[in-house]
Design an enzyme around this catalytic site. Structure first.
Site, PDB file in Angstrom:
ATOM      1  N   HIS A  14       6.057  12.583  -1.294  1.00 37.17           N
ATOM      2  CA  HIS A  14       6.966  11.430  -1.258  1.00 37.17           C
ATOM      3  C   HIS A  14       6.942  10.857   0.156  1.00 37.17           C
ATOM      4  CE1 HIS A  14      11.241   9.787  -2.440  1.00 37.17           C
ATOM      5  NE2 HIS A  14      10.627   8.971  -1.582  1.00 37.17           N
ATOM      6  N   HIS A  16       6.247   6.913   1.859  1.00 36.16           N
ATOM      7  CA  HIS A  16       5.891   5.488   1.738  1.00 36.16           C
ATOM      8  C   HIS A  16       5.049   5.158   2.960  1.00 36.16           C
ATOM      9  CE1 HIS A  16       9.050   4.871  -1.360  1.00 36.16           C
ATOM     10  NE2 HIS A  16       9.603   5.882  -0.720  1.00 36.16           N
ATOM     11  N   HIS A 194      11.691   6.814  -8.280  1.00 34.32           N
ATOM     12  CA  HIS A 194      12.874   7.153  -7.498  1.00 34.32           C
ATOM     13  C   HIS A 194      14.070   7.090  -8.454  1.00 34.32           C
ATOM     14  CE1 HIS A 194      10.325   6.431  -4.068  1.00 34.32           C
ATOM     15  NE2 HIS A 194      11.307   6.483  -3.183  1.00 34.32           N
ATOM     16  N   GLU A 197      18.899   8.947  -6.074  1.00 36.63           N
ATOM     17  CA  GLU A 197      19.044   8.952  -4.609  1.00 36.63           C
ATOM     18  C   GLU A 197      20.455   8.425  -4.335  1.00 36.63           C
ATOM     19  OE1 GLU A 197      16.513   6.129  -2.563  1.00 36.63           O
ATOM     20  OE2 GLU A 197      16.825   7.054  -0.600  1.00 36.63           O
ATOM     21  N   ASP A 275       9.597  10.856   3.191  1.00 36.73           N
ATOM     22  CA  ASP A 275      10.039   9.527   2.742  1.00 36.73           C
ATOM     23  C   ASP A 275       9.506   8.415   3.661  1.00 36.73           C
ATOM     24  OD1 ASP A 275      11.273   7.842   0.925  1.00 36.73           O
ATOM     25  OD2 ASP A 275      13.318   8.281   1.546  1.00 36.73           O
ATOM     26  N   ASP A 276      10.215   8.151   4.755  1.00 33.96           N
ATOM     27  CA  ASP A 276       9.815   7.105   5.711  1.00 33.96           C
ATOM     28  C   ASP A 276       9.930   7.691   7.126  1.00 33.96           C
ATOM     29  OD1 ASP A 276       9.697   4.640   3.833  1.00 33.96           O
ATOM     30  OD2 ASP A 276      11.604   5.601   3.362  1.00 33.96           O
TER      31      ASP A 276
HETATM   32  N1  ADE Z   1      11.325   2.525  -0.099  1.00 31.79           N
HETATM   33  C1  ADE Z   1      11.052   3.199   1.017  1.00 31.79           C
HETATM   34  N2  ADE Z   1      11.870   4.254   1.132  1.00 31.79           N
HETATM   35  C2  ADE Z   1      12.686   4.246   0.056  1.00 31.79           C
HETATM   36  C3  ADE Z   1      13.736   5.069  -0.410  1.00 31.79           C
HETATM   37  N3  ADE Z   1      14.163   6.138   0.274  1.00 31.79           N
HETATM   38  N4  ADE Z   1      14.345   4.741  -1.559  1.00 31.79           N
HETATM   39  C4  ADE Z   1      13.962   3.673  -2.244  1.00 31.79           C
HETATM   40  N5  ADE Z   1      12.977   2.866  -1.857  1.00 31.79           N
HETATM   41  C5  ADE Z   1      12.332   3.155  -0.715  1.00 31.79           C
HETATM   42 ZN    ZN Z   2      11.200   7.064  -1.150  1.00 30.02          ZN
END
Ligand code: ADE
Ligand code: ZN
Length: 335
Positions: A14, A16, A194, A197, A275-276
């Protein structure tokens, strides 16, 4: 000193790729492409990363992605992430990309795809990191736009293993994309989404029943529904949990309150992911370190998380085998 557990062989499921855009690269690409940023330094970019929820992050994330223009930009972005993988024991990674973030501002799908896939190809040979690519639809946009994006991706289907669903969760349930996911599965793509969350357990049920996903991305709100927990345990549906992300986006107030350990101890197939990473303060190793210290995870639980990452991946059982053997040997050498 770093815990040796951080170097465990593992996969990331996971991430992006646009979320691995570090402030240094954002500023450098803005200069290279003659784009004005609303910040006057790398420090100012980093200082802006204070989020109250998912949407406040997404607003900055989509703005930052505008510096990505050429095939070389997408290559450089992806390559920088893959070099991190090589340093952190990540043997295999399944990367999300958001084509609509780019095609909606006039960048061709081909440019995005080609830059990313060339870096993935080079990483296999030069860094020993294998990969798969997952195309995510932006759920705040229409189902028709997602269908058009799926059609754009069809000529590239051999290099895209699955489709996913990301962006603003609340108000955009999985059911909105049922027809798109039906078509994607008919075209041979696997599916992930997703869910849970910020959204309720009902969205996780919809992702499972209507989109027939192989994994749930995040899924931390599943604990609110005992029948759902039972289903996820019984079917060993993986959750790709992102601890540092959940703290930065205020899903939990502190890491000590994160439910990852509970999920693991209930028998769910939990994995750890970044994630990011450029926005949330760390890559995969930093996520492992954060949960290890805040939740007091035992060494065998960290090894279990690494094991789950291979089992939850789209690698075939035969492809997983050597990695799992390496993991077992590494864990034994530490004991
Ligand atoms: N796009 C990038 N990170 C995300 C996240 N945590 N939740 C939903 N969309 C995303
Ligand atoms: Zn994500």
């Amino acid at each position: 000193m770093r815990s040796p557990l951080v170097a465990l062989p593992k996969t990331e499921l996971h991430i992006h790729i646009e979320g691995s855009l570090e402030p240094e690269m954002m500023v450098a690409l803005a200069q290279r492409n003659g784009i004005a940023l609303p910040y006057d330094s790398v420090e100012a970019v980093r200082a802006a990363y204070q989020f109250e929820n998912l949407q406040s992050f997404l607003d900055l994330y989509y703005a930052g992605a505008q510096v990505l223009q050429s095939e070389q930009d997408f290559y450089d972005l992806t390559w920088a992430y893959l070099q991190k993988c090589a340093l952190q024991g990540v043997r295999h990674t399944e990367i999300f990309f958001d084509p609509q973030t780019h095609t909606d501002r006039g960048i061709a799908f081909e440019v995005v795809h080609s830059g990313i896939t060339q870096a993935l190809h080079d990483a296999k040979g030069e860094l020993g990191v294998s990969s798969a690519l997952i195309l995510c639809f932006l759920r705040h946009l229409s189902a028709e736009a997602a269908m058009a994006t799926l059609e754009q991706a069809l000529p590239y289907r051999d290099s895209i293993i699955a489709v996913g669903l990301d962006s603003s969760e609340l108000g955009h349930p999985p059911s909105k994309f049922q027809a798109v996911f039906d078509r994607a599965r008919a075209e041979g793509f696997l599916t992930v989404a997703h869910a849970g969350e910020e959204g309720p357990p009902e969205y996780i049920w919809e992702a499972l029943r209507l989109l027939q996903v192989s994994r749930i991305d995040h899924g931390v709100r599943s604990l609110e529904d005992p029948a759902l927990v039972e289903y996820l345990v019984e079917h060993q549906i993986p959750l790709t949990v992102c601890p540092l992300s959940n703290i930065k986006l205020c899903v939990f107030d502190t890491m000590a309150q994160h439910n990852l350990k509970q999920l693991l101890e209930l028998g769910l197939c939990v994995t750890i992911n970044s994630d990011d990473p450029a926005y949330f303060g760390g890559y995969l190793a930093e996520n492992f370190e954060a949960v290890e210290s805040a939740l007091g995870l035992l060494p065998e639980q960290l090894v279990q998380l690494a094991k789950n990452s291979f089992k939850a991946s789209f690698l075939s059982p035969a492809e997983q085998q050597p990695y799992l053997q390496e993991l077992t040997a590494y864990a034994a050498s530490l004991a």
